[in-house]
Scaffold this active site. Structure first.
Site, PDB file in Angstrom:
ATOM      1  N   ARG A  12       0.832  -1.208   0.000  1.00  0.00           N
ATOM      2  CA  ARG A  12       0.000   0.000   0.000  1.00  0.00           C
ATOM      3  C   ARG A  12       0.865   1.255   0.000  1.00  0.00           C
ATOM      4  O   ARG A  12       0.523   2.257  -0.633  1.00  0.00           O
ATOM      5  CB  ARG A  12      -0.966   0.018   1.186  1.00  0.00           C
ATOM      6  CG  ARG A  12      -2.035  -1.029   1.095  1.00  0.00           C
ATOM      7  CD  ARG A  12      -2.918  -0.838  -0.148  1.00  0.00           C
ATOM      8  NE  ARG A  12      -3.758  -1.999  -0.331  1.00  0.00           N
ATOM      9  CZ  ARG A  12      -3.768  -2.765  -1.426  1.00  0.00           C
ATOM     10  NH1 ARG A  12      -2.996  -2.493  -2.437  1.00  0.00           N
ATOM     11  NH2 ARG A  12      -4.545  -3.803  -1.505  1.00  0.00           N
ATOM     12  N   GLU A  16       1.999   1.562  -3.451  1.00  0.00           N
ATOM     13  CA  GLU A  16       0.867   2.050  -4.240  1.00  0.00           C
ATOM     14  C   GLU A  16       0.671   3.552  -4.036  1.00  0.00           C
ATOM     15  O   GLU A  16       0.422   4.296  -4.999  1.00  0.00           O
ATOM     16  CB  GLU A  16      -0.398   1.298  -3.832  1.00  0.00           C
ATOM     17  CG  GLU A  16      -1.635   1.718  -4.579  1.00  0.00           C
ATOM     18  CD  GLU A  16      -2.872   0.968  -4.106  1.00  0.00           C
ATOM     19  OE1 GLU A  16      -3.686   0.612  -4.966  1.00  0.00           O
ATOM     20  OE2 GLU A  16      -3.030   0.758  -2.878  1.00  0.00           O
ATOM     21  N   SER A  51      15.051  15.312   2.869  1.00  0.00           N
ATOM     22  CA  SER A  51      16.078  14.452   3.447  1.00  0.00           C
ATOM     23  C   SER A  51      15.462  13.257   4.161  1.00  0.00           C
ATOM     24  O   SER A  51      14.450  13.378   4.849  1.00  0.00           O
ATOM     25  CB  SER A  51      16.920  15.248   4.449  1.00  0.00           C
ATOM     26  OG  SER A  51      17.844  14.403   5.100  1.00  0.00           O
TER      27      SER A  51
END
Length: 153
Positions: free
Chosen positions: A94, A97, A120
């Site tokens: 996920r 995704e 960063s």
């Protein structure tokens, strides 16, 4: 699992997680004993951060670990624990995704606000919280990284 005399990062992580489970402790409780943020402690336990001597001895004492585990926990880790392929674990997938769907959006908004650069992952903190909701509890992930502009030369 019998306690080892020498540890790899992987074996150390496995032994720590087993001791954590056996003692019924949370990352929050371990972090309190060590004096660090729970997400950082979880990262160190998973082999992605380096503990100092004070931190590692607090962990050994809390979890009743073999003191020989301290050396590997103080070594500099190889950063990046995922393989090159797309993660198959549903939770990790996920996040993959999210980057596939919103990654270019995040980049566009960050660069509109800050200019050409990056966030960063070194000067960085992360919080993971639970937000109770009658329609289903929510996961709240807050990433806070220093903006690093690209240098012109």
């Amino acid at each position: 699992m019998a306690k080892q005399d020498k540890y790899t990062r992987e074996l150390a992580t496995e032994e720590i997680l087993l001791a954590k489970r056996d003692k019924g402790l949370t990352f929050d409780e371990i972090a309190e004993a060590i004096g660090r943020h729970p997400v950082w402690v979880a990262s160190a336990i998973m082999g992605q951060a380096t503990m100092n001597a004070e931190e590692v001895y607090a962990l050994v004492k809390l979890l009743d670990l073999n003191p020989s585990i301290t050396t590997v926990l103080q070594d500099f880790p190889m950063k990046g624990s995922l393989e090159d392929r797309i993660p198959v674990d549903p939770l990790l997938y996920r996040f993959h995704e999210i980057l596939q769907v919103y990654g270019t959006t995040m980049k566009a908004v960050i660069q509109e606000k800050f200019g050409d650069g990056i966030m960063s992952a070194i000067d960085f903190t992360m919080d993971i919280d639970k937000e109770e909701d009658p329609a289903g509890d929510r996961v709240v992930v807050t990433m806070n990284g220093k903006f690093l502009p690209y240098k012109k030369w």
